[in-house]
Design an enzyme around this catalytic site. Structure first.
Site, PDB file in Angstrom:
ATOM      1  N   TRP A  14       0.831  -1.206   0.000  1.00  0.00           N
ATOM      2  CA  TRP A  14       0.000   0.000   0.000  1.00  0.00           C
ATOM      3  C   TRP A  14       0.864   1.254   0.000  1.00  0.00           C
ATOM      4  O   TRP A  14       0.648   2.185  -0.789  1.00  0.00           O
ATOM      5  CB  TRP A  14      -0.945  -0.033   1.176  1.00  0.00           C
ATOM      6  CG  TRP A  14      -2.011   1.011   1.271  1.00  0.00           C
ATOM      7  CD1 TRP A  14      -2.545   1.514   2.416  1.00  0.00           C
ATOM      8  CD2 TRP A  14      -2.729   1.685   0.200  1.00  0.00           C
ATOM      9  NE1 TRP A  14      -3.527   2.444   2.145  1.00  0.00           N
ATOM     10  CE2 TRP A  14      -3.656   2.568   0.783  1.00  0.00           C
ATOM     11  CE3 TRP A  14      -2.649   1.616  -1.186  1.00  0.00           C
ATOM     12  CZ2 TRP A  14      -4.503   3.386   0.035  1.00  0.00           C
ATOM     13  CZ3 TRP A  14      -3.499   2.436  -1.942  1.00  0.00           C
ATOM     14  CH2 TRP A  14      -4.409   3.297  -1.328  1.00  0.00           C
ATOM     15  N   ARG A  34      11.370  -0.231   7.025  1.00  0.00           N
ATOM     16  CA  ARG A  34      12.070  -0.623   8.248  1.00  0.00           C
ATOM     17  C   ARG A  34      13.380  -1.359   7.953  1.00  0.00           C
ATOM     18  O   ARG A  34      14.358  -1.220   8.691  1.00  0.00           O
ATOM     19  CB  ARG A  34      11.151  -1.515   9.084  1.00  0.00           C
ATOM     20  CG  ARG A  34      11.658  -1.815  10.480  1.00  0.00           C
ATOM     21  CD  ARG A  34      10.667  -2.677  11.242  1.00  0.00           C
ATOM     22  NE  ARG A  34       9.357  -2.062  11.290  1.00  0.00           N
ATOM     23  CZ  ARG A  34       8.988  -1.130  12.171  1.00  0.00           C
ATOM     24  NH1 ARG A  34       9.855  -0.721  13.078  1.00  0.00           N
ATOM     25  NH2 ARG A  34       7.766  -0.625  12.145  1.00  0.00           N
ATOM     26  N   LYS A 108      -6.241   0.140   7.998  1.00  0.00           N
ATOM     27  CA  LYS A 108      -7.653  -0.127   8.259  1.00  0.00           C
ATOM     28  C   LYS A 108      -7.752  -1.197   9.341  1.00  0.00           C
ATOM     29  O   LYS A 108      -7.692  -2.385   9.067  1.00  0.00           O
ATOM     30  CB  LYS A 108      -8.356  -0.592   6.982  1.00  0.00           C
ATOM     31  CG  LYS A 108      -8.330   0.454   5.870  1.00  0.00           C
ATOM     32  CD  LYS A 108      -8.878  -0.092   4.574  1.00  0.00           C
ATOM     33  CE  LYS A 108      -8.808   0.944   3.455  1.00  0.00           C
ATOM     34  NZ  LYS A 108      -9.288   0.407   2.157  1.00  0.00           N
ATOM     35  N   GLY A 138     -11.278   3.771   1.826  1.00  0.00           N
ATOM     36  CA  GLY A 138     -12.141   3.579   0.667  1.00  0.00           C
ATOM     37  C   GLY A 138     -11.681   2.400  -0.157  1.00  0.00           C
ATOM     38  O   GLY A 138     -10.687   1.743   0.161  1.00  0.00           O
ATOM     39  N   SER A 140      -9.658   0.658  -2.464  1.00  0.00           N
ATOM     40  CA  SER A 140      -8.379   1.105  -3.033  1.00  0.00           C
ATOM     41  C   SER A 140      -7.325   0.004  -2.951  1.00  0.00           C
ATOM     42  O   SER A 140      -6.390   0.100  -2.162  1.00  0.00           O
ATOM     43  CB  SER A 140      -7.879   2.346  -2.285  1.00  0.00           C
ATOM     44  OG  SER A 140      -7.926   2.144  -0.879  1.00  0.00           O
ATOM     45  N   ALA A 142      -4.059  -1.850  -3.609  1.00  0.00           N
ATOM     46  CA  ALA A 142      -2.750  -1.322  -3.974  1.00  0.00           C
ATOM     47  C   ALA A 142      -2.373  -1.668  -5.407  1.00  0.00           C
ATOM     48  O   ALA A 142      -1.793  -0.838  -6.127  1.00  0.00           O
ATOM     49  CB  ALA A 142      -1.695  -1.864  -3.005  1.00  0.00           C
ATOM     50  N   LYS A 193     -15.072  -3.942   7.586  1.00  0.00           N
ATOM     51  CA  LYS A 193     -15.342  -4.606   6.310  1.00  0.00           C
ATOM     52  C   LYS A 193     -14.389  -5.771   6.080  1.00  0.00           C
ATOM     53  O   LYS A 193     -14.721  -6.710   5.345  1.00  0.00           O
ATOM     54  CB  LYS A 193     -15.310  -3.614   5.153  1.00  0.00           C
ATOM     55  CG  LYS A 193     -14.023  -2.820   5.011  1.00  0.00           C
ATOM     56  CD  LYS A 193     -12.957  -3.513   4.191  1.00  0.00           C
ATOM     57  CE  LYS A 193     -11.685  -2.686   4.167  1.00  0.00           C
ATOM     58  NZ  LYS A 193     -10.577  -3.349   3.461  1.00  0.00           N
ATOM     59  N   ASP A 246     -15.973   0.149   0.037  1.00  0.00           N
ATOM     60  CA  ASP A 246     -14.854  -0.708   0.417  1.00  0.00           C
ATOM     61  C   ASP A 246     -15.333  -2.122   0.743  1.00  0.00           C
ATOM     62  O   ASP A 246     -14.631  -3.104   0.492  1.00  0.00           O
ATOM     63  CB  ASP A 246     -14.140  -0.103   1.624  1.00  0.00           C
ATOM     64  CG  ASP A 246     -12.658  -0.450   1.653  1.00  0.00           C
ATOM     65  OD1 ASP A 246     -12.190  -1.151   0.735  1.00  0.00           O
ATOM     66  OD2 ASP A 246     -11.973  -0.032   2.597  1.00  0.00           O
ATOM     67  N   ARG A 257      -6.871  -9.851   0.285  1.00  0.00           N
ATOM     68  CA  ARG A 257      -6.205 -10.851   1.113  1.00  0.00           C
ATOM     69  C   ARG A 257      -7.161 -11.454   2.132  1.00  0.00           C
ATOM     70  O   ARG A 257      -7.065 -12.639   2.455  1.00  0.00           O
ATOM     71  CB  ARG A 257      -4.997 -10.225   1.814  1.00  0.00           C
ATOM     72  CG  ARG A 257      -3.925  -9.752   0.850  1.00  0.00           C
ATOM     73  CD  ARG A 257      -2.651  -9.378   1.560  1.00  0.00           C
ATOM     74  NE  ARG A 257      -2.763  -8.176   2.369  1.00  0.00           N
ATOM     75  CZ  ARG A 257      -2.548  -6.949   1.909  1.00  0.00           C
ATOM     76  NH1 ARG A 257      -2.247  -6.764   0.643  1.00  0.00           N
ATOM     77  NH2 ARG A 257      -2.647  -5.917   2.702  1.00  0.00           N
TER      78      ARG A 257
END
Length: 343
Positions: A14, A34, A108, A138, A140, A142, A193, A246, A257
């Site tokens: 993302w 990271r 999220k 929303g 979206s 990736a 969601k 979404d 996923r």
């Protein structure tokens, strides 16, 4: 490092997709990861093959694994780490708050232990001198944003000027951003969601068909509205992009996923087996506990969420729970607002 329009914390799919898309449209984005080794591979190849294969990183993406360098690169931060890592990320960034004017939550999720949304987590860690924390949510995926496929999301903050400030940085001719002052509703919808996407995947896995999945999506939306009503969110938010928008894409898309994980559970795999086969995080695993707990604390009837929780965390049989949902006592589809939380 040069001054950037935006710093994105998290070089997963993302964060990388947003950085690539915004840079393609003239923004300068500092993308922090990271792992130094991963950032070096991205520098040398111009791609993030580990999380977003095939996407070329434009020149406007500045890569770093140095926290101070990323923190001072811009005055707008966007946290794209998984929801369970947001609190630790916020603590890491606390010494650099003087450099930020506005922060954006791209995760999220709901904190499983406290029921806090991601912006609430950030605000609690950063108080009393925290910057405004805006939620961006929303439909979206990736993979599509990286390809500049038309995408529409919503930026939410109680003070509309901060939602508009985020809109002005993120909006392109292929990434449309609406604004909303109901940040709580936007974050609840975006997190919950994923639980329903797990349910939709389970439905696919056991072979119940499109009729059943459509019913799960519709009745799942009713559950979200009941929880939102109990917590003080605006009901219209759940009919918007962060809600039904979404919800639909996450329940039906091959990119999801959470839907994929649910499908594996429906086919008889254990949770550990399904997770071991996945390369990236399915947020719904963490969020299910949090949403189930909030429902119990606020006496909100959420039978689909309860069923997903039982399958994930109590080793319940998906077939039996689906049959139990179908055998619930008959009741009217639409209820009054006063009775919605407990019916």
């Amino acid at each position: 490092m040069n001054n950037a329009d935006l710093t994105i914390w998290g070089s997963g799919s993302w964060g990388t997709a947003l950085a690539a898309h915004l840079a393609q449209n003239g923004r300068t984005v500092c993308l922090w990861g990271r792992a130094e080794a991963q950032i070096e591979r991205m520098r040398s190849t111009g791609r993030n093959e580990a999380y977003l294969p095939g996407t070329v990183l434009p020149d406007g993406v500045q890569l770093t694994a140095n926290v101070e360098e990323a923190a001072t690169a811009s005055s707008m931060w966007a946290l794209a780490v998984p929801s369970h890592a947001v609190e630790d990320m916020a603590k890491t960034l606390r010494p650099y708050l003087a450099h930020v004017e506005c922060a954006v939550s791209l995760a999220k999720g709901i904190d499983a232990d406290t029921g806090r949304t991601m912006t609430q987590v950030m605000e609690q860690v950063w108080q009393p001198n925290d910057p405004p924390c805006v939620a961006l949510s929303g439909p979206s995926h990736a993979e599509e944003v990286a390809l500049s496929a038309p995408t529409t999301v919503v930026a939410a903050h109680p003070d509309k000027q901060w939602a508009e400030a985020v809109r002005d940085v993120f909006m392109t001719d292929r990434f449309r951003v609406y604004t909303n002052t109901d940040r709580l509703g936007v974050e609840l919808a975006g997190a919950a969601k994923n639980v329903l996407a797990l349910a939709a995947g389970i439905c696919d896995g056991v072979g119940y068909g499109d009729n059943a999945k459509a019913a799960l999506i519709t009745r799942g939306l009713a559950e979200l509205r009941r929880l939102g009503h109990a917590l003080g969110a605006a009901p219209e938010t759940f009919a918007g992009l962060a809600g039904i928008g979404d919800l639909v894409v996450t329940c039906v898309s091959g990119h999801s996923r959470n839907r994929h994980l649910g499908e594996q559970l429906g086919r008889g795999h254990t949770l550990n087996e399904a997770l071991d086969a996945m390369h990236m995080v399915a947020e719904g695993v963490y969020t299910t506990k949090a949403i189930h707990r909030l429902a119990q604390e606020h006496n909100v009837d959420m039978p689909i969420t309860a069923a997903v929780h039982a399958i994930l965390h109590e080793d319940a049989d998906p077939h039996r729970l689906m049959e139990r949902l179908m055998a619930r006592a008959p009741k009217p589809e639409v209820r009054s607002a006063s009775s919605s939380a407990s019916s």
